[in-house]
Scaffold this active site. Structure first.
Site, short mmCIF file in Angstrom:
data_model
loop_
_atom_site.label_atom_id
_atom_site.label_comp_id
_atom_site.label_asym_id
_atom_site.label_seq_id
_atom_site.Cartn_x
_atom_site.Cartn_y
_atom_site.Cartn_z
N HIS A 169 9.38 5.98 3.98
CA HIS A 169 8.88 6.75 5.12
C HIS A 169 8.33 5.82 6.18
CE1 HIS A 169 5.80 6.45 1.98
NE2 HIS A 169 4.91 6.35 2.94
N GLY A 225 0.80 -1.23 0.00
CA GLY A 225 0.00 0.00 0.00
C GLY A 225 0.82 1.27 0.00
P1 5GP Z 1 2.06 5.56 2.06
O1 5GP Z 1 0.71 5.11 1.63
O2 5GP Z 1 2.96 5.83 0.88
O3 5GP Z 1 2.68 4.65 3.08
O4 5GP Z 1 1.84 6.92 2.83
C1 5GP Z 1 1.97 8.16 2.24
C2 5GP Z 1 1.51 9.18 3.26
O5 5GP Z 1 1.92 10.46 2.83
C3 5GP Z 1 -0.01 9.25 3.43
O6 5GP Z 1 -0.34 8.99 4.80
C4 5GP Z 1 -0.37 10.68 2.99
O7 5GP Z 1 -1.41 11.24 3.76
C5 5GP Z 1 0.94 11.40 3.16
N1 5GP Z 1 1.13 12.52 2.26
C6 5GP Z 1 0.93 12.53 0.91
N2 5GP Z 1 1.21 13.73 0.39
C7 5GP Z 1 1.62 14.50 1.44
C8 5GP Z 1 2.07 15.87 1.52
O8 5GP Z 1 2.14 16.61 0.54
N3 5GP Z 1 2.41 16.32 2.76
C9 5GP Z 1 2.35 15.53 3.87
N4 5GP Z 1 2.70 16.07 5.04
N5 5GP Z 1 1.93 14.24 3.81
C10 5GP Z 1 1.58 13.74 2.61
#
Ligand code: 5GP
Length: 121
Positions: free
Chosen positions: A107, A100
């Site tokens: 991160h 996901g």
């Molecule tokens: P993943 O699904 O890749 O593990 O999580 C990506 C995370 O990045 C999500 O929880 C989403 O809300 C966060 N996210 C996406 N774009 C941005 C952004 O521009 N700024 C911040 N602070 N968080 C972001």
């Protein structure tokens, strides 16, 4: 997978997009997630260009690996969600399509400030 220099976290690291910063040092940047899933939901990212945890584990230096892990603990202490300063938290990494992962820069999500709940949905 090659690293995409235009992913959103690369832009945040370059200062092209703002973030609500919590902590920064030579190895990590930490900021609040834009769409929090729990009372406290923050992200901790390495400064190096790593797509995901596997890329990082294979290619990061020992200092970068140590720096990321220490950065997570420092952030948890600053937010008072570590076990010594608060009531604990969950660190979570999504890896690739089945994991996901949406943003292709490694991160760690840190969730806390309340009971986080079941491990997976
Ligand atoms: P993943 O699904 O890749 O593990 O999580 C990506 C995370 O990045 C999500 O929880 C989403 O809300 C966060 N996210 C996406 N774009 C941005 C952004 O521009 N700024 C911040 N602070 N968080 C972001």
């Amino acid at each position: 997978m090659t690293y995409d220099n235009n992913n959103i976290f690369a832009k945040i690291l370059r200062g092209e997009i703002p973030c609500e910063k919590i902590y920064e040092d030579d190895y990590v940047l930490s900021f609040y997630d834009i769409n929090p899933q729990k009372k406290i939901h923050v992200l901790v990212i390495p400064k190096g260009k790593y797509v995901d945890l596997d890329d990082f584990s294979h290619n990061a230096s020992s200092n970068e690996i140590t720096g990321l892990l220490k950065g997570i603990s420092i952030v948890a202490q600053k937010l008072r969600i570590s076990v010594d300063t608060g009531k604990g938290y969950r660190a979570l990494v999504n890896i690739g399509e089945h994991g996901g992962q949406e943003v292709p820069h490694l991160h760690f999500h840190l969730f806390g400030g309340e009971k986080v709940g079941g491990m997976v949905q």
